[in-house]
Design a protein around this motif. Structure first.
Motif, PDB file in Angstrom:
ATOM      1  N   PRO A   1      55.058  39.974  44.117  1.00 39.35           N
ATOM      2  CA  PRO A   1      54.028  40.607  44.952  1.00 39.35           C
ATOM      3  C   PRO A   1      52.877  41.217  44.170  1.00 39.35           C
ATOM      4  O   PRO A   1      51.841  41.530  44.761  1.00 39.35           O
ATOM      5  N   LEU A   2      53.039  41.360  42.858  1.00 36.10           N
ATOM      6  CA  LEU A   2      51.974  41.954  42.044  1.00 36.10           C
ATOM      7  C   LEU A   2      51.275  40.915  41.175  1.00 36.10           C
ATOM      8  O   LEU A   2      50.484  41.270  40.295  1.00 36.10           O
ATOM      9  N   ARG A   3      51.537  39.631  41.423  1.00 35.91           N
ATOM     10  CA  ARG A   3      50.858  38.571  40.685  1.00 35.91           C
ATOM     11  C   ARG A   3      49.698  38.043  41.517  1.00 35.91           C
ATOM     12  O   ARG A   3      49.887  37.633  42.657  1.00 35.91           O
ATOM     13  N   PRO A   4      48.464  38.051  40.972  1.00 34.48           N
ATOM     14  CA  PRO A   4      47.320  37.535  41.733  1.00 34.48           C
ATOM     15  C   PRO A   4      47.501  36.067  42.090  1.00 34.48           C
ATOM     16  O   PRO A   4      48.162  35.308  41.370  1.00 34.48           O
ATOM     17  N   LEU A   5      46.886  35.668  43.184  1.00 35.57           N
ATOM     18  CA  LEU A   5      46.938  34.271  43.586  1.00 35.57           C
ATOM     19  C   LEU A   5      46.335  33.375  42.507  1.00 35.57           C
ATOM     20  O   LEU A   5      46.820  32.276  42.252  1.00 35.57           O
ATOM     21  N   ALA A   6      45.270  33.844  41.877  1.00 37.42           N
ATOM     22  CA  ALA A   6      44.603  33.135  40.776  1.00 37.42           C
ATOM     23  C   ALA A   6      43.849  34.171  39.966  1.00 37.42           C
ATOM     24  O   ALA A   6      43.611  35.284  40.441  1.00 37.42           O
ATOM     25  N   PRO A   7      43.456  33.849  38.748  1.00 41.12           N
ATOM     26  CA  PRO A   7      42.665  34.804  37.957  1.00 41.12           C
ATOM     27  C   PRO A   7      41.435  35.283  38.740  1.00 41.12           C
ATOM     28  O   PRO A   7      40.735  34.487  39.372  1.00 41.12           O
TER      29      PRO A   7
END
Length: 232
Positions: free
Chosen positions: A113-119
């Motif tokens: 849940p804390l990883r961005p969808l993309a940079p």
């Protein structure tokens, strides 16, 4: 009392392609989406059920176009607000889902849940915090008013997390299914010696009878059959 109406945009081109649509990838509504918004406009003009004091719209084209279509029924100017945009997609903007997943990995907010969808984009936690702040700001600024916000399914999902005070750093163990041009109506009431938010309506699409409510393509339905390189 404060009344908050959240209206999801009409069916968009990005919904049916599917395209990862930030400001670059969002090219607005489909013909069906335009008709859905017109149906909502006509309903609101005829019924007078929402006597809006404030009309706010996301700045993304699909929401902006929806707001511009329904605005004559409400008779007040539109205030555009970046903070009620859908989750920000960063470098994936304008790619097809398959292209984005191949390059950045399939989104999995349940596990990450804390990883961005993309940079350059937002994680689930970033998104829920932004929406919560926006809802707090808007309902405080226009306390006692009737507020309409034309926004996105994810924003409406986050309204449940915000008003029900659910954990915001994890995806809820339920599946929201917010329809295009649906109305979600929150009302602030005095109960139990305090002010509480009451949910009066969710997914009200009475105006779509006769033209159908075709479902948008969802992320989980566009995953590659085999693992993409970033998953191996």
């Amino acid at each position: 009392m404060t009344h908050l109406y959240l209206i999801r945009h009409g069916e968009s081109v990005a919904n049916v392609k599917p395209i990862v649509a930030g400001m670059k990838g969002d090219v607005g509504l489909t013909e069906r989406g335009i008709e859905q918004a017109k149906r909502l406009r006509d309903r609101l003009a005829t019924s007078g059920e929402i006597k809006a004091d404030v009309l706010i719209s996301s700045t993304l084209p699909r929401a902006r176009q929806t707001a511009e279509i329904i605005q004559p029924a409400l008779g007040i100017p539109i205030i555009f607000d970046d903070e009620v945009q859908e989750l920000k997609v960063g470098e994936a903007d304008g790619m097809t889902n398959q292209e984005a997943w191949a390059r950045f990995g399939v989104p999995d907010f349940d596990r990450y849940p804390l990883r961005p969808l993309a940079p350059g984009g937002e994680s689930w936690g970033d998104f829920t915090l932004r929406v919560s702040r926006a809802l707090t700001r808007i309902t405080s600024e226009y306390e006692g008013k009737t507020i309409v916000i034309v926004c996105h399914g994810g924003v409406i999902d986050c309204s449940f997390i915000h008003f029900f005070r659910m954990p915001s750093l994890v995806v809820p163990p339920i599946d929201f299914h917010t329809r295009n041009t649906s109305i979600t109506w929150w009302e602030r009431v005095n109960r139990r010696h305090q002010q509480l938010w009451r949910l009066n309506t969710y997914n009200d699409i009475a105006h779509l009878q006769g033209i159908g409510a075709v479902e948008s393509v969802r992320w989980e339905d566009t995953h590659p059959a085999a693992p993409v390189p970033t998953e191996e």
